[in-house]
Design a protein around this motif. Structure first.
Motif, short mmCIF file in Angstrom:
data_model
loop_
_atom_site.label_atom_id
_atom_site.label_comp_id
_atom_site.label_asym_id
_atom_site.label_seq_id
_atom_site.Cartn_x
_atom_site.Cartn_y
_atom_site.Cartn_z
N ALA A 3 0.98 -1.24 -0.09
CA ALA A 3 -0.02 0.05 0.04
C ALA A 3 0.89 1.20 0.02
CB ALA A 3 -0.92 -0.05 1.26
N ARG A 53 -0.53 -2.38 -4.65
CA ARG A 53 -2.12 -2.91 -4.81
C ARG A 53 -2.98 -1.92 -4.18
NH1 ARG A 53 -3.88 -4.73 -0.09
NH2 ARG A 53 -2.57 -5.00 1.52
N SER A 54 -2.59 -0.96 -3.35
CA SER A 54 -3.92 -0.24 -2.87
C SER A 54 -3.13 1.12 -2.65
CB SER A 54 -4.24 -0.87 -1.53
OG SER A 54 -5.23 -0.02 -0.74
N THR A 56 -3.53 4.56 -0.49
CA THR A 56 -4.24 4.90 0.74
C THR A 56 -4.90 6.45 0.66
OG1 THR A 56 -2.11 5.44 1.58
CG2 THR A 56 -2.99 3.56 2.15
N ALA A 84 -3.94 0.00 -9.33
CA ALA A 84 -4.07 -0.08 -7.92
C ALA A 84 -5.61 0.29 -7.50
CB ALA A 84 -3.14 0.70 -7.22
N TYR A 85 -5.95 -0.43 -6.32
CA TYR A 85 -7.18 -0.28 -5.59
C TYR A 85 -7.19 1.18 -4.86
CZ TYR A 85 -11.32 -0.94 -2.71
OH TYR A 85 -12.29 -0.81 -1.77
N LEU A 86 -8.12 2.00 -5.30
CA LEU A 86 -8.28 3.30 -4.42
C LEU A 86 -9.74 3.18 -3.60
CD1 LEU A 86 -7.38 5.99 -3.68
CD2 LEU A 86 -8.84 6.97 -5.64
N PRO A 87 -9.52 2.87 -2.28
CA PRO A 87 -10.93 2.51 -1.52
C PRO A 87 -12.01 3.70 -1.70
CG PRO A 87 -9.11 2.01 -0.31
CD PRO A 87 -8.56 2.82 -1.63
#
Length: 409
Positions: A3, A53-54, A56, A84-87
């Protein structure tokens, strides 16, 4: 896979402020489509290199990123989301100048994915704004704050500068009072630094403007802390104050020495480049000039100009210097991620400089964290050299016990 936070630099401004030494460029016209394409490509390249992968949080800084079109902001966010994952709900901050923060533009940024605004108000006094070389007036700043609070309620931060040449304590107090009557739930207060090469520093150096006395600067800072506390603000970092939990999670990632990827001309980053076979965290700086940076991005996928592997001691020194800026300090939990062999207690609990600073009431150490006290926080810059010296001694002692070499840095 990791992250990381992400910092994106938009290097262009409409004018040069008299105090600013940041990496910024004033040009007749910007080929925004070209810049946007390069920001997108570099963001994806570096996220892949770091095996991120994420994401923040994201911070658009500059320069003046509010001069960018909202579709540029949207494109950078969308491109990164492909890698990448952006919540949902992750903090996405954009720095804005009041002169480019009209309601329509701010609405466009919100639609693009921005959910927090950092407004460079700096002052609510027209004479002070002229001294700083700002392009906006106090009235425009007030209008921008009101528009921002409508669109980003509870997530609008104001930047203010104190310690201007010739500024009195009374003038600063009046300005802060005006800001408190206008602001949302986050304020950042910065003491003016007279940076070499700026117009304001040159005026002070040749005697055209007075240099503020150190005692006056200290009084301005301490009185501001008192006024902000009375207004319900909690100081969570040397320059940053929040109420109702409105802390900047992105900035906290810096102060907690977490990974971050820097994208854009002159951007800084700290991450492990796993995709290049790296195993150590690196300090990276992107090429500062936009034209040269774009050539490199088109050629190589990114415009990294300088990179240096950080040794374990380098990283611990950053953890210490950054963590002590905050109210949470350096926690043993975080310290242990970087130093499994040398605990906080072992590094700073023994007789030495840290013990002396504790006895003077400037530092506090318990089993969970090392923190500056409220009295010590304003003195942090002068306390750090002694603490870093003690850390190096203790680190080298542990390395010698383990049969490793000394680190003289």
């Amino acid at each position: 896979r990791a992250a990381a936070a992400r910092s994106v630099q938009w290097p262009y401004c409409r004018k040069h402020c008299s105090y600013c030494s940041f990496n910024k460029y004033v040009v007749p016209a910007v080929d925004e489509a070209a810049v946007r394409a390069c920001l997108v490509r570099e963001a994806q390249t570096l996220l892949r290199l770091g095996h991120v992968r994420s994401v923040t949080s994201v911070f658009f800084g500059g320069g003046t990123p509010s001069l960018a079109a909202p579709r540029t902001i949207a494109a950078v966010l969308e491109a990164a989301a492909e890698v990448a994952y952006l919540p949902a709900g992750a903090e996405v901050t954009l720095e804005a100048n009041p002169g480019s923060a009209d309601p329509a533009r701010l609405s466009g940024f919100r639609a693009a994915g921005v959910n927090r605004l950092s407004l460079g108000v700096q002052s609510l006094d027209d004479a002070e704004l002229r001294l700083l070389g700002r392009e906006h007036t106090a009235a425009e700043a007030r209008a921008a704050v009101e528009a921002a609070r409508q669109l980003f309620p509870g997530r609008t931060s104001l930047d203010l500068i104190f310690g201007l040449p010739g500024q009195s304590h009374e003038a600063w107090a009046r300005g802060l009072e005006a800001a408190l009557g206008l602001c949302d739930d986050h304020l950042a207060l910065y003491q003016l630094t007279l940076e070499r090469g700026t117009a304001l520093e040159a005026q002070v150096r040749r005697g055209a403007l007075p240099e503020p006395p150190e005692e006056l600067l200290a009084d301005m800072y301490l009185s501001a802390r008192t006024a902000l506390a009375a207004a319900g603000f909690h100081q969570y970092e040397v320059s940053n104050f929040a109420r109702k939990g409105a802390r900047s999670t992105h900035n906290l990632s810096y102060w907690r020495a977490e990974q971050y990827v820097g994208v854009g001309p002159g951007a800084h980053g700290r991450f492990v480049p796993w995709g290049e076979g790296g195993r150590q965290r690196e300090a990276r700086v992107q090429t500062p000039h936009p034209d040269a940076w774009m050539r490199e991005v088109r050629s190589c996928g990114h415009g990294t100009r300088r990179r240096a592997a950080l040794s374990p001691l380098d990283q611990l020194q950053e953890v210490l210097a950054l963590g002590l800026r905050t109210d949470e300090g350096v926690t043993q939990q975080r310290w242990g991620l970087f130093s499994p062999r040398l605990s906080l207690e072992a590094a700073f609990g023994a007789p030495g400089e840290a013990r002396e600073l504790q006895e003077r009431g400037w530092l506090r150490l318990n089993g969970r964290a090392l923190r500056c006290t409220p009295a010590g926080l304003p003195l942090l810059d002068s306390l750090l050299p002694a603490l870093l010296c003690q850390l190096r001694r203790r680190w080298n002692a542990v390395q010698e016990e383990d049969g490793g070499g000394r680190d003289s840095r």
